[in-house]
Design an enzyme around this catalytic site. Structure first.
Site, PDB file in Angstrom:
ATOM      1  N   LYS A 196     -15.613 -49.737  39.040  1.00 62.77           N
ATOM      2  CA  LYS A 196     -14.034 -49.786  40.014  1.00 62.77           C
ATOM      3  C   LYS A 196     -14.191 -50.356  41.559  1.00 62.77           C
ATOM      4  O   LYS A 196     -14.831 -49.612  42.571  1.00 62.77           O
ATOM      5  CB  LYS A 196     -13.425 -48.058  40.113  1.00 62.77           C
ATOM      6  CG  LYS A 196     -12.887 -47.920  38.305  1.00 62.77           C
ATOM      7  CD  LYS A 196     -12.559 -47.016  38.810  1.00 62.77           C
ATOM      8  CE  LYS A 196     -11.831 -45.718  37.062  1.00 62.77           C
ATOM      9  NZ  LYS A 196     -10.980 -44.373  37.817  1.00 62.77           N
ATOM     10  N   GLU A 204     -18.926 -43.944  24.761  1.00 60.55           N
ATOM     11  CA  GLU A 204     -17.947 -42.479  25.894  1.00 60.55           C
ATOM     12  C   GLU A 204     -18.034 -41.731  24.058  1.00 60.55           C
ATOM     13  O   GLU A 204     -17.325 -41.972  23.242  1.00 60.55           O
ATOM     14  CB  GLU A 204     -17.087 -43.157  26.141  1.00 60.55           C
ATOM     15  CG  GLU A 204     -16.067 -42.555  26.308  1.00 60.55           C
ATOM     16  CD  GLU A 204     -14.809 -43.102  27.736  1.00 60.55           C
ATOM     17  OE1 GLU A 204     -15.118 -44.157  28.623  1.00 60.55           O
ATOM     18  OE2 GLU A 204     -13.377 -43.001  26.748  1.00 60.55           O
ATOM     19  N   LYS A 241     -16.030 -48.034  24.748  1.00 64.96           N
ATOM     20  CA  LYS A 241     -15.077 -46.939  25.006  1.00 64.96           C
ATOM     21  C   LYS A 241     -14.592 -46.444  23.851  1.00 64.96           C
ATOM     22  O   LYS A 241     -14.474 -47.219  22.379  1.00 64.96           O
ATOM     23  CB  LYS A 241     -14.499 -47.614  25.832  1.00 64.96           C
ATOM     24  CG  LYS A 241     -15.242 -47.368  27.085  1.00 64.96           C
ATOM     25  CD  LYS A 241     -14.070 -47.621  28.497  1.00 64.96           C
ATOM     26  CE  LYS A 241     -15.171 -48.256  29.448  1.00 64.96           C
ATOM     27  NZ  LYS A 241     -14.589 -48.631  31.086  1.00 64.96           N
ATOM     28  N   ARG A 276     -13.690 -58.968  64.033  1.00 69.48           N
ATOM     29  CA  ARG A 276     -12.996 -58.550  63.621  1.00 69.48           C
ATOM     30  C   ARG A 276     -13.433 -58.547  61.814  1.00 69.48           C
ATOM     31  O   ARG A 276     -13.363 -57.821  61.205  1.00 69.48           O
ATOM     32  CB  ARG A 276     -11.529 -59.055  63.166  1.00 69.48           C
ATOM     33  CG  ARG A 276     -10.971 -58.280  62.662  1.00 69.48           C
ATOM     34  CD  ARG A 276     -10.244 -56.786  63.126  1.00 69.48           C
ATOM     35  NE  ARG A 276     -10.820 -55.705  62.182  1.00 69.48           N
ATOM     36  CZ  ARG A 276     -11.498 -54.506  62.836  1.00 69.48           C
ATOM     37  NH1 ARG A 276     -11.267 -54.228  64.033  1.00 69.48           N
ATOM     38  NH2 ARG A 276     -12.479 -53.911  62.572  1.00 69.48           N
ATOM     39  N   ASP A 284     -17.104 -37.916  28.677  1.00 65.70           N
ATOM     40  CA  ASP A 284     -15.240 -38.555  28.989  1.00 65.70           C
ATOM     41  C   ASP A 284     -14.982 -37.012  29.358  1.00 65.70           C
ATOM     42  O   ASP A 284     -14.285 -36.383  28.602  1.00 65.70           O
ATOM     43  CB  ASP A 284     -14.670 -39.343  28.432  1.00 65.70           C
ATOM     44  CG  ASP A 284     -13.710 -39.995  29.446  1.00 65.70           C
ATOM     45  OD1 ASP A 284     -13.740 -39.783  30.429  1.00 65.70           O
ATOM     46  OD2 ASP A 284     -12.491 -39.750  28.753  1.00 65.70           O
TER      47      ASP A 284
END
Lengths: 281, 281, 281, 281, 281, 281
Positions: C137, C199, C169, C101, C220
């Site tokens: 992320k 950005e 940012k 598993r 962005d």
């Protein structure tokens, strides 16, 4: 303005250092110091230093005895003379005595590195835009602390680790069959956020590296005269970094030759510990 | 005859050091070195050194790439000249390049310490029974490795940590109200297997420490003349250790004064890294 | 050519995952499987996938039972159809059942990410030089594995962590009082080996970022039309990266607009696990 | 009423996640944000979600910067609409920016799982006693967090690990020579506190499992019609669990067929991250 | 048939134990044993014991010195007389001497537990179906090893930890307002794979627990006579477990009273270490 | 006066113990105890004990739930009768119930050791200068805690680990070719801060050990009569330690025979846990 190393990183090496010294307790303190005894002690510079390590000093004592109070009298990065009180710890005498050696072992090294870095920075000509940087010749386990100390001393950091920038050295060049091929492969494989630096031994290699689009060229063990010629030929197409056997004495002439960066292993690999003592009131 | 530091201890600092350098991979190696490429590289002394760190060298590379083969050409503790091959690593080129810096960072420091220790040992008069020892001014996380290096260099170790022997210092004496009281308390509290060492600043304190039964007396920052007088008065009742600001220059005269031990923080706190390079065939 | 994540990193998350599942033993295996029973099992793709995770598959089983033998039939990065045997494990049946598993939980996610990455890469126009990259992320604890899977799928990585490149940012810009000031501060503080990415929300900001010397500009959440205009105005002075709400559908038009990089959080933040089963012979 | 995962477990994966992102510091924050700058930021749902992860959000920021204050505006398990403020963090701007990505990576996944679980729970007929449960297809390192999220979403947990209940699968049955033998062996060997669950493929196997005294029977990949027949034949002698390829669409009919438990790997193995952003005031 | 504790769990406590003993090296072995010296040593029972700990014995020595060879002469769970050779270790004498004490500290405790468990099992009437089990009164850090030893001794395990089964005790009952409410809440909240056990002090509580559907009822500190009455009233509706102040002397009468399980804290909380020595050839 | 074991050491075994019990949560507490419920509970001795473990009790609960308040009513080392409240914990009921078993598992063992130590100390003749000490037969992972408990009971510690003193045993003697050679080698190799202890089986060996300058001689398994003779012959030239098969009954006669130290493995290797319960108000 400096950002101290993350406690996530710092706490691991502090734990290791305290285990080295305290895993079996402290026979002398148990015998000689009453549980309720209190004390105040000052970390004092015994020589001129660029101060570094206040938060580590505090975290070591906090890990030994959470109730100790720390006062950071002098900020990291300040140049102070002998006799200056840097930090004060007050509270249970047992905790102070038990943490003393480990705390000093950290800050003497960090302050040593910061002081060393300042020496190199001060060897630059006035107003120079050339940077002094460390390289990856750091003490195992202490990299984040030593890189911070380098910044505290006014110098700069080179890449942190093997994953944060490309640095093509002789063995990579040999494996790829040449400077150009190595740079092309690196450009294709590395993140677009990573600069490509390439080490060269000759001006011919420099030309190839530039034409292949290196962001930084490391001039390895070149005389100041050759470095000056490299600067001229490069004409701003890439950053130029002089490295290899840099002594304090050569910093000025290299900077005057116009190199952007002088990287110095000696900022971290052989640093004399700063003389800092802990004086009890 | 030396016993290498236990892998239980060594593997923790090796893991920390490799995480520092390799946690984000190796951009250059991924780009420039083919997966199947093989290489042979030799760690070579670039200056005269007392060799130290063979097993750490091997363990670092084994942790990076288990299939690498290591050949320890020279044993730890041997004095070799520049150009000597110390250890050879052969196998996957990627693994060798990825472990190179961390492995060197360890052995340059260990060999530096061993070489430094040898310098102090050689400063002793021929046939001297005086010992050179380290103290606890070791690099955080590297204590076991540095103490081993001290032994590899022919010197000896002081107590390992706060729990392996009693060492009564000025603050303990002050807290107990005097040398005698401190020694009595320590004798009562400490394991019968632990020696009681007491630091003294004067010959008067020495007499008290001796009469209180100290096993070792640390003569702190005394002139050679006073040390000689201390030896005479002690007449073998305790071991005598000279400490505090010991330079290479004073070793001979202190030994001739008859002190049993000269303890030297500089064995570990400010050691120049040995110049060892990794040469690829 | 890919470089697998270092075992130094991988072994920590493997240990954590095995502790989650096996810390209390395996009641069913103890009851139902004889100690000496042996088995052979094949990890089989149940859908078309880009394979990823062979070394993790092997290391999980080796940690459970060192004597198990693993055969990596298909290399990471290959696209295979349903029914393809990817890896084979043979040896003690108990070990195979106990590791099954956890091993699958790893490779289903890694293969899922690689397959997802391939989808985005294939959405690029033929011959396009535009890169598809991940961003930060990633799943906590799995960053190195997921970044590797992104590369296995043919896409590229963005910066690894907060220390490997500068990415300015909106909050940084606000804190500095503008794009230019932020870039100037970053250039002064960051290592010379680190690229400066900024950005921007508008073409006006883009112009400022370019004139301030940004190495990369992140566009962005801009429409494809605005992106195309940005490419035109930039004219190669910096790398341009489109980010924010990128869907598979927009990849082609953004690439055709000439952007250098399309960064896609969805490569890692919401990836369907690949359907891989373990079939026993 | 929910019990959050123990900090003993949570802190390990938080540490790992922070090391991934912050081990090398934060170049942008060091450059652009003054040490004394303060900020307030709100985690805001950008879509309808079942909230999950408040304590992890708080612990991540506390680990980065102990002085940050966290306000949990919405409790875990609540369903909220887009634009809802979930949690607020206030204090040193550097700490907030440094912890932002890791905190979001955790809570986006946890909230995604809770939201997914709620979808399955809501697919049940009104008043149904059937349970939706997860299985062990969790993300390595995140099992305790994902199981908690499943409960926050209103679903239930299956067994936690291989040591907390017996689950006899096809390979165990084959090794024992049949369903009955496997159950008998499990009953004899397992703790009396552990339930015995047995997977069956046919109604014939179901009958055997029931007569052998299984506490739970897992109906593997059966049609709803066969499940209904299984419920009828079982008549309460054991809990019945439907598993294998469960889609949201089948939940209602399976519940109406009378099965006690529907176990769904998709609760955890392929969950879309919830869209949660961090908005600075 | 027994399944040994996972190395993932075992290696952590072994590492901790070796750090306790070997972090500072082994002064005696370094001084007295030549590096090349080899030896053979046998772990020998000095009293009748149920053997337990072979794999831990092997893993300890392997961690100290990877080249040592271990021969497990007697399998775990066997009853042997004094003088029996259990395991043999051969190879570098240094490694054997350095690992000796830690290895013995483990196996003396594990064998002690197995031997203790056997005593209780043998106190059962011939052919009894009653189980002897441990409870959670295990030594911190050694739970998996002690539970394994209990099984090696022929007894059974109770629930492993707070997450593997429900055990409602007096404080939970008080908090819920009664036995029935507590069981109902537990049934609703706990996984369907978890049994619900409820502690009762009286026969009245027993009736309530049974009618509320408890899977197991723990009869706390009841006389044998009351236990017999409880068995009669229960009539197989739940498993009955006698617990609290169980002595060896009461095991027979409790079993004859018909209880299903006798749980005994003394299996692990106060176990005399088995006398096992290491004899060198 | 006692110095508690360093939190650096204690927190590691506490974490391990809590992971054993709480890694999967607490099903019963989640179901039965409301999140806001508060409670007060007292650890109460159920038999006469020498109290030990207050700080561990506090640290366990603090790790489970940071907001719990602990009141240490009785200090470590005090002898109290049954019914005495030792420590009080108050706050969230969930946290108290979740930490209860682990906290008790620690303090029952520690108090058991302290109580056992007191028994041996009290067996000494009134006013005796003979010491009772532990040896290294401690529970893996608990050495620092058990050694502390020995001191809390009024006995003393032997050497902590293999690196804090030399103890030459039969195998070392055999390897060196005799007692004298072993002592000479140890003296030469060991730190000057380490005492040299040598085990002897006969009075002849004792004489040799004394003449070779052993600091301590361990009289192994000698009759009281022979021990008395050994004391006479030694005449204060070394400390004498009786060891091997020491029972409570022999302590008095051995002390009267004049031995300095009686070392007792039974202080730690087979200690009955003290009966301490946690009573809720």
């Amino acid at each position: 303005m400096l950002l101290e190393p993350s406690s996530v990183v710092v706490d691991r090496i502090i734990a290791l250092a305290l285990e080295e010294d305290l895993a079996s307790g402290d026979l002398t303190t148990e015998a000689c110091i009453d549980e309720g005894a209190r004390a105040v002690a000052h970390a004092v510079a015994r020589q001129p230093v660029v101060v570094c390590g206040g938060s580590v000093f505090a975290r070591v004592f906090a890990r030994v005895e959470a109730s100790l109070e720390i006062d950071r009298v002098v900020a990291d990065g300040e140049l102070v003379g002998p006799g200056t009180k840097l930090w004060t710890v007050r509270g249970k005498a047992r905790g102070i005595l038990m943490g003393e050696r480990v705390a000093l072992n950290f800050v003497q090294r960090m302050t040593g590195v910061a002081t060393q870095a300042r020496r190199y920075v001060e060897a630059l000509p006035a107003g120079s835009k050339t940077r002094i940087t460390d390289i990856r010749k750091t003490t195992p386990g202490l990299r984040a602390l030593e890189r911070y100390a380098v910044r505290a001393g006014g110098a700069h950091n080179h890449r942190d680790d093997l994953g944060s920038a490309v640095l093509i050295k002789d063995n990579h060049i040999a494996a790829c069959g040449g400077v150009r091929a190595a740079i092309v492969r690196a450009r294709a494989a590395a993140p677009h956020t990573a600069k490509i630096e390439c080490e060269v031994d000759t001006l011919e290699q420099l030309e190839i590296a530039l034409s292949a689009g290196a962001d930084i060229v490391l001039l390895d063990n070149m005389s100041t005269q050759v470095v000056a010629e490299a600067v001229k030929r490069t004409a701003g197409r890439a950053l130029l970094e002089a490295s290899g056997g840099i002594t304090l004495a050569r910093v000025k002439e290299l900077a005057e030759a116009g190199v952007d960066v002088i990287s110095v292993g000696a900022l971290t690999h052989s640093v004399p510990a700063a003389d800092i003592g802990l004086d009890f009131e």
